[in-house]
Each structure stands twice: as C-alpha cells, then as structure tokens.
Design an enzyme around this catalytic site. Structure first.
Site, PDB file in Angstrom:
ATOM      1  CG  ASP A 110      -1.207  -4.566  -1.309  1.00 43.34           C
ATOM      2  OD1 ASP A 110      -0.736  -5.810  -0.844  1.00 43.34           O
ATOM      3  OD2 ASP A 110      -2.289  -4.227  -0.753  1.00 43.34           O
ATOM      4  CD  GLU A 159      -4.361  -7.989   4.481  1.00 42.03           C
ATOM      5  OE1 GLU A 159      -5.468  -7.214   4.415  1.00 42.03           O
ATOM      6  OE2 GLU A 159      -3.390  -7.509   4.150  1.00 42.03           O
TER       7      GLU A 159
END
Length: 203
Positions: free
Chosen positions: A1, A130
């Site tokens: 990220d 996710e």
C-alpha cells in the site's frame, strides 16, 4: 500500500524520503518483467508481486496474477506524481518511464474483449476490498487500468511517437460495473447484501 496510500503525502512534504518507495519499485523492475514473462505475458510486460519482500518474485503471499492487479497501477501513478512534483526528467527517463510503459504493455494483454457487451473486461481479480475475491471488473482497478493506458499514450505523444491504438481502444471502452439504476458497483456481480471492507468505488 505504500505507493498509493502512503506516498502521495510524502511526495508533497518529503519528496527526498518518498523517493525510497519509488527506488524500491525501480530496483525490482527486472523481477517484475520476469514475473510477467513466467506468466505468459508479452515481452516488455511487468507484473509486480503483491508482497514484494526482498526479491519481488511471485509467492504464496505475493501472488502476481488473479489477485490485486491494482498494485501495478498504484506504482505507476506514484511515479507519475513524483515526476509532476519534482519535474526531474533525467530521473523519470531512467527507470520510472520504463516501469509505466511495462505496466501498460501488461494491461493491454490483461484486458479481454467481451463480444456481448462490446467492452473490455478484467477477469478474476481483487480490488483493495479484499473481501471480494475472484470477481470481474473491480471498479477501482479497471478505472486505474483505463487511466494508465490513457497516460501511457500521452507519454508516447510527448516523445513524438504514434499512440498505441490498442491501448486507445481499450481505455475508451472499459466495462465499468453498474446497476440498472446507473449506480457504479464495486464489481460486476455486487449486490446490496455484501460486506464491504474498503470503499473501492469512492477510491
């Protein structure tokens, strides 16, 4: 990220520090090229592994395919942003440009034409959310893919080169998932009963 969630603020406030993120991706670019070649992508394509680690190769916790393809676009957009902030063309031409172009080459292969809808689809993927695995046309990822192809063609124009017509056709005909009400869905088959981990549509 790091590339999409952490780097933008650092790029503005501490560009010297944030360049460590970009340099890490540039260093692992040869491995990303090898990852793509191993998975049958055309010469010049790159696929970054989800968990890069020391080597950047495809692993059980760092898959390169059928997962979070958006990582490749996160990396590319961070490189674009750093160039826009620093205007360092020498730096950009020696690594970042090649990373961006290789992500575009990969994307040209990743998107598949749907004869029924006359649009380009991205199959079997995961967006930043996710909780939604193995879905089609995740809104964040497919929008990122379209934007990367558009900007990659602009890079070609800047160099006095002709645009890539395939990329042009693909980004102009992306299958954004939407409901009959015209509301953008997070992915192709999303309904109103799912639990959302991250707001991909907002992203």
């Amino acid at each position: 990220d790091a590339d999409y969630w952490m780097a933008p603020g650092l790029n503005l406030a501490f560009p010297g520090w944030s360049k460590q993120i970009s340099n890490f991706r540039i260093k692992q670019h040869p491995q990303a090229l090898a990852n793509a070649a191993f998975n049958g992508y055309p010469n010049g394509s790159a696929l970054y592994s989800w968990t890069a680690g020391r080597y950047g190769n495809c692993t059980g916790t760092g898959p390169c395919v059928d997962y979070e393809y958006h990582l490749n676009y996160d990396i590319a957009f961070n490189l674009f942003q750093q160039y826009n902030i620093t205007n360092n063309l020498t730096w950009f031409n020696n690594g970042p440009r090649q990373v961006i172009e290789s992500a575009a080459i990969m994307t040209g292969q990743l998107l598949k034409y749907n004869e029924t809808t006359k649009t380009y689809w991205l199959h079997n993927m995961t967006d930043p959310d996710e909780y939604a695995n193995n879905v089609d046309n995740g809104a964040f990822t497919i929008a990122s893919a379209a934007e990367l192809l558009r900007q990659a063609n602009e890079l070609l124009v800047d160099q006095g080169l002709p645009i890539n017509q395939t990329w042009q056709t693909q980004w102009q005909n992306i299958a954004f998932p939407s409901a009959p009400s015209n509301i953008t869905l997070e992915y192709q088959t999303m309904n109103d009963s799912v639990a959302v981990k991250q707001a991909d549509v907002v992203l």
